[in-house]
Design a protein around this motif. Structure first.
Motif, PDB file in Angstrom:
ATOM      1  N   GLU A  52      37.648  42.940  44.919  1.00  0.00           N
ATOM      2  CA  GLU A  52      38.728  41.983  44.621  1.00  0.00           C
ATOM      3  C   GLU A  52      38.641  40.758  45.527  1.00  0.00           C
ATOM      4  OE1 GLU A  52      39.444  45.740  42.892  1.00  0.00           O
ATOM      5  OE2 GLU A  52      39.164  45.295  45.046  1.00  0.00           O
ATOM      6  N   ASP A  53      38.298  40.954  46.803  1.00  0.00           N
ATOM      7  CA  ASP A  53      38.103  39.812  47.705  1.00  0.00           C
ATOM      8  C   ASP A  53      36.961  38.928  47.214  1.00  0.00           C
ATOM      9  OD1 ASP A  53      40.116  40.513  49.608  1.00  0.00           O
ATOM     10  OD2 ASP A  53      38.756  42.010  50.462  1.00  0.00           O
ATOM     11  N   MET A  54      35.872  39.562  46.766  1.00  0.00           N
ATOM     12  CA  MET A  54      34.744  38.789  46.256  1.00  0.00           C
ATOM     13  C   MET A  54      35.158  37.991  45.025  1.00  0.00           C
ATOM     14  SD  MET A  54      31.688  37.755  46.572  1.00  0.00           S
ATOM     15  CE  MET A  54      30.899  38.843  47.776  1.00  0.00           C
ATOM     16  N   ALA A  55      35.952  38.590  44.159  1.00  0.00           N
ATOM     17  CA  ALA A  55      36.405  37.878  42.962  1.00  0.00           C
ATOM     18  C   ALA A  55      37.234  36.652  43.348  1.00  0.00           C
ATOM     19  CB  ALA A  55      37.211  38.811  42.069  1.00  0.00           C
ATOM     20  N   ALA A  57      36.961  34.933  46.138  1.00  0.00           N
ATOM     21  CA  ALA A  57      36.049  33.950  46.713  1.00  0.00           C
ATOM     22  C   ALA A  57      35.275  33.213  45.632  1.00  0.00           C
ATOM     23  CB  ALA A  57      35.088  34.636  47.682  1.00  0.00           C
ATOM     24  N   VAL A  58      34.792  33.954  44.642  1.00  0.00           N
ATOM     25  CA  VAL A  58      34.060  33.321  43.537  1.00  0.00           C
ATOM     26  C   VAL A  58      34.990  32.380  42.769  1.00  0.00           C
ATOM     27  CG1 VAL A  58      32.887  33.729  41.341  1.00  0.00           C
ATOM     28  CG2 VAL A  58      32.358  35.157  43.330  1.00  0.00           C
ATOM     29  N   GLY A  59      36.227  32.806  42.543  1.00  0.00           N
ATOM     30  CA  GLY A  59      37.181  31.941  41.855  1.00  0.00           C
ATOM     31  C   GLY A  59      37.439  30.656  42.617  1.00  0.00           C
ATOM     32  N   ALA A  60      37.527  30.757  43.953  1.00  0.00           N
ATOM     33  CA  ALA A  60      37.740  29.562  44.772  1.00  0.00           C
ATOM     34  C   ALA A  60      36.541  28.628  44.689  1.00  0.00           C
ATOM     35  CB  ALA A  60      37.996  29.975  46.219  1.00  0.00           C
ATOM     36  N   ALA A  61      35.340  29.199  44.731  1.00  0.00           N
ATOM     37  CA  ALA A  61      34.129  28.381  44.646  1.00  0.00           C
ATOM     38  C   ALA A  61      34.014  27.718  43.280  1.00  0.00           C
ATOM     39  CB  ALA A  61      32.902  29.235  44.935  1.00  0.00           C
ATOM     40  N   ARG A  62      34.368  28.449  42.229  1.00  0.00           N
ATOM     41  CA  ARG A  62      34.320  27.897  40.877  1.00  0.00           C
ATOM     42  C   ARG A  62      35.280  26.724  40.746  1.00  0.00           C
ATOM     43  NH1 ARG A  62      30.392  28.093  37.660  1.00  0.00           N
ATOM     44  NH2 ARG A  62      30.752  25.861  37.814  1.00  0.00           N
ATOM     45  N   ARG A  63      36.492  26.902  41.244  1.00  0.00           N
ATOM     46  CA  ARG A  63      37.486  25.835  41.161  1.00  0.00           C
ATOM     47  C   ARG A  63      37.045  24.603  41.967  1.00  0.00           C
ATOM     48  NH1 ARG A  63      40.744  27.210  44.706  1.00  0.00           N
ATOM     49  NH2 ARG A  63      40.119  25.444  46.018  1.00  0.00           N
ATOM     50  N   VAL A 219      32.340  36.464  52.534  1.00  0.00           N
ATOM     51  CA  VAL A 219      32.963  37.766  52.305  1.00  0.00           C
ATOM     52  C   VAL A 219      32.137  38.825  53.021  1.00  0.00           C
ATOM     53  CG1 VAL A 219      33.715  39.474  50.612  1.00  0.00           C
ATOM     54  CG2 VAL A 219      33.875  37.028  50.078  1.00  0.00           C
ATOM     55  N   THR A 220      32.727  39.437  54.063  1.00  0.00           N
ATOM     56  CA  THR A 220      32.070  40.530  54.768  1.00  0.00           C
ATOM     57  C   THR A 220      32.523  41.850  54.177  1.00  0.00           C
ATOM     58  OG1 THR A 220      33.820  40.585  56.451  1.00  0.00           O
ATOM     59  CG2 THR A 220      31.892  39.212  56.908  1.00  0.00           C
ATOM     60  N   SER A 221      31.606  42.816  54.109  1.00  0.00           N
ATOM     61  CA  SER A 221      31.949  44.117  53.547  1.00  0.00           C
ATOM     62  C   SER A 221      30.900  45.139  53.931  1.00  0.00           C
ATOM     63  CB  SER A 221      32.052  44.041  52.020  1.00  0.00           C
ATOM     64  OG  SER A 221      32.322  45.318  51.477  1.00  0.00           O
ATOM     65  N   ASN A 222      31.328  46.382  54.030  1.00  0.00           N
ATOM     66  CA  ASN A 222      30.413  47.481  54.289  1.00  0.00           C
ATOM     67  C   ASN A 222      30.037  48.210  53.005  1.00  0.00           C
ATOM     68  OD1 ASN A 222      28.895  48.965  56.168  1.00  0.00           O
ATOM     69  ND2 ASN A 222      30.419  50.605  56.202  1.00  0.00           N
ATOM     70  N   ALA A 223      30.443  47.647  51.862  1.00  0.00           N
ATOM     71  CA  ALA A 223      30.228  48.310  50.571  1.00  0.00           C
ATOM     72  C   ALA A 223      29.192  47.560  49.749  1.00  0.00           C
ATOM     73  CB  ALA A 223      31.544  48.398  49.803  1.00  0.00           C
ATOM     74  N   ASN A 224      28.180  48.272  49.267  1.00  0.00           N
ATOM     75  CA  ASN A 224      27.131  47.642  48.474  1.00  0.00           C
ATOM     76  C   ASN A 224      27.662  47.025  47.189  1.00  0.00           C
ATOM     77  OD1 ASN A 224      25.131  48.315  50.316  1.00  0.00           O
ATOM     78  ND2 ASN A 224      24.668  50.267  49.325  1.00  0.00           N
ATOM     79  N   ALA A 229      28.830  42.847  42.921  1.00  0.00           N
ATOM     80  CA  ALA A 229      29.824  42.108  42.137  1.00  0.00           C
ATOM     81  C   ALA A 229      29.523  40.621  42.145  1.00  0.00           C
ATOM     82  CB  ALA A 229      31.226  42.376  42.682  1.00  0.00           C
ATOM     83  N   LEU A 230      29.048  40.105  43.280  1.00  0.00           N
ATOM     84  CA  LEU A 230      28.671  38.696  43.357  1.00  0.00           C
ATOM     85  C   LEU A 230      27.505  38.409  42.417  1.00  0.00           C
ATOM     86  CD1 LEU A 230      28.905  35.893  44.715  1.00  0.00           C
ATOM     87  CD2 LEU A 230      27.400  36.762  46.529  1.00  0.00           C
ATOM     88  N   SER A 231      26.515  39.296  42.396  1.00  0.00           N
ATOM     89  CA  SER A 231      25.336  39.093  41.551  1.00  0.00           C
ATOM     90  C   SER A 231      25.689  39.098  40.073  1.00  0.00           C
ATOM     91  CB  SER A 231      24.300  40.189  41.817  1.00  0.00           C
ATOM     92  OG  SER A 231      23.891  40.177  43.163  1.00  0.00           O
ATOM     93  N   ALA A 232      26.669  39.907  39.704  1.00  0.00           N
ATOM     94  CA  ALA A 232      26.988  40.074  38.285  1.00  0.00           C
ATOM     95  C   ALA A 232      28.049  39.117  37.776  1.00  0.00           C
ATOM     96  CB  ALA A 232      27.459  41.519  38.038  1.00  0.00           C
ATOM     97  N   ASP A 233      28.798  38.465  38.652  1.00  0.00           N
ATOM     98  CA  ASP A 233      29.925  37.632  38.224  1.00  0.00           C
ATOM     99  C   ASP A 233      29.454  36.475  37.335  1.00  0.00           C
ATOM    100  OD1 ASP A 233      32.183  35.766  38.175  1.00  0.00           O
ATOM    101  OD2 ASP A 233      33.004  36.962  39.819  1.00  0.00           O
TER     102      ASP A 233
END
Length: 494
Positions: A52-55, A57-63, A219-224, A229-233
């Motif tokens: 959800e954090d990645m989403a 961030a991507v939304g902010a970059a898109r805007r 976006v920092t995360s310990n989850a692959n 999610a970034l690659s697929a967005d």
């Protein structure tokens, strides 16, 4: 080589991530530990971002790309990146301490991971300022009469950058700054083991530059799955990634449904062909050093040494002396040039590959285990394996540790065939007293880059990229800058 001028010692970095201009923690406050590999102790924490954090961030970059002037205002981008360059210079020693804390890179050789990338920020700002974004391609005859064609270089859009842990600050700069100067907006996902080299960059952008909210996100995360999610967005137009070939394949697959542009710098298994007329006393100690600096955790190092059978034992003795005496130890101590592996998992992988080589018939000349004098920290001995079968696992798989393998050959053609006998094609090296002969060999090596007699191919002004399964596209030079641009051909009246 560099020494820290100010205070030294373990230093935790920025624990928050940057999303839409705000330094923030993930909802719920989850964190993950960052381990100092020289002490095996927790040095601090980073916020554990979610899908959800990645989403967000991507939304902010898109805007920011679609609704602001960032993509169109070259002068503003230049000024912002020059602000960033000045801020990074001011924070240089803090960044060095954080880097050594999370990577274990020896302070003696930290310049390539700190000073060099900071200088690259200014380089890319100036390169982008002076780049010709509109090129007249001349008048062309068409069935409907003459048409003038112009080439308009435009930013790709939203760029997702996924970076590794081995040289994290350098690659965070290399994969985001050219993209930003080209007019793109960026979401950076740093490696789990080295989050602070990304979050510190985010903090400096937020606090010390005029880069608008959403243009640069971390976006920092310990989850692959967060990187996945970034690659697929579908809102992301391009992915730039440095890391393993296996992960590169997954990124290609994730981007396939949207035919996402992908820039990949992947694994390497580079060969150093030492010809029979080479100066062994010059080339081989340097080869040993390159295998051990950064604990062997580099994709471009020539980890396979190919020696002529006529001088085989002579070359082994020189390599043995160099590797047995290589300065390994505490990364904070000036003079040490090899620190620990990044983690116990990585050390065990290296030790396992060494064992597989011995089991396959390789002869262990020096090293092969954990240094007795360094019981704490993820250290591995500088290791020399000889009589290595070119088809064995140790000769085919990227080790990412301070390990050199040596294989004999009979003719130049034989050496080239052995060098090309992997799925990789990132780098390579040739040593010879006859530069023309070395050049002839270099042109037959199926690799994106070759060094001859220690004259490095790598530099910010020259394109760098791999062939075969070592990557797609280029970094550095004008070719590298253009990766972050799309070309629009415009036909118009003469």
């Amino acid at each position: 080589m560099t020494s820290v001028q100010n205070e030294t010692g373990v230093l935790a970095g920025e624990p928050r991530m940057l999303i839409d201009g705000e330094l923030t923690e993930t909802a719920g406050g989850a964190t993950f530990d960052v381990i100092h590999p020289a002490s095996e102790q927790v040095a601090g924490t980073a916020t554990d971002g979610t899908v959800e954090d990645m989403a967000r961030a991507v939304g902010a970059a898109r805007r920011a790309f679609d609704e602001t002037d960032w993509s169109r205002d070259k002068d503003f981008r230049f000024n912002c990146l020059m602000q960033l360059h000045a801020a990074l210079e001011k924070n240089q020693e803090r960044l060095r301490r954080i880097l050594i804390t999370e990577v274990g890179c020896p302070v003696t050789v930290s310049g390539s991971q700190i000073e060099s990338p900071i200088a690259e920020v200014k380089h890319w700002a100036e390169h982008g300022r002076d780049f010709d974004y509109l090129v007249d391609n001349g008048v062309h005859e068409t069935p409907l009469g003459p048409a003038r064609r112009k080439l308009h270089y435009e930013p790709v859009g939203v760029v997702g950058a996924i970076t590794p842990w081995n040289v994290p600050f350098y690659l965070n700069i290399a994969e985001t700054i050219p993209a930003l100067m080209a007019g793109n907006t960026v979401v950076l996902k740093p490696a789990q083991l080295t989050p602070w080299s990304g979050s510190e960059l985010g903090r400096i952008v937020a606090e010390e530059t005029d880069i608008p909210a959403g243009v640069f996100n971390v976006v920092t995360s310990n989850a692959n799955e967060v990187g996945a999610a970034l690659s697929a967005d579908p809102r992301v137009d391009m992915i730039t990634f440095t890391g393993s070939t296996a992960t590169g394949r997954a990124i290609l697959a994730a981007g396939a449904p949207t035919v996402k542009k992908t820039l990949l710098e992947l694994g390497g298994k580079s060969a150093h062909i030492v010809l029979d007329d080479a100066d062994f006393n010059s080339s081989l100690p340097l080869a040993a050093m390159m295998a051990c600096v950064m604990s062997g955790q580099s994709c471009i190092l020539p980890s396979r040494i190919l020696l002529p059978r006529s001088r085989y034992e002579e070359g082994i003795e020189i390599l043995k002396t160099s590797m047995a005496n290589f300065p390994v130890g505490d990364p904070w101590t000036p003079g040490n040039m090899q620190g620990p592996q990044i983690s116990e998992t990585q050390r065990q992988k290296v030790l396992g590959l060494i064992k597989s080589g011995i089991d396959a018939g390789a002869r262990l000349v020096t090293g092969g285990g954990i240094p007795e004098a360094l019981p704490v920290g993820y250290y591995t001995e500088a290791t020399l394996l000889v009589d290595v079968d070119p088809d064995s696992q140790i000769a085919q798989e990227e080790i990412f540790g301070p390990v050199l393998t040596v294989t004999p050959y009979d003719t130049d053609d034989d050496a080239v065939a052995i060098a090309n006998n992997t799925i990789y094609g990132l780098s390579g090296e040739v040593s010879s007293a006859d530069v023309d002969r070395a050049f002839s060999v270099a042109t037959r090596m199926r690799t994106g880059n070759v060094t001859i007699n220690g004259k490095s191919h790598f530099g910010i002004d020259s394109p760098f990229g791999g062939t075969k399964q070592s990557g797609l596209g280029y970094r550095n030079g004008t070719h590298g800058y253009q990766e972050y641009l799309a070309i629009k051909t415009i036909g118009m009246p003469e």
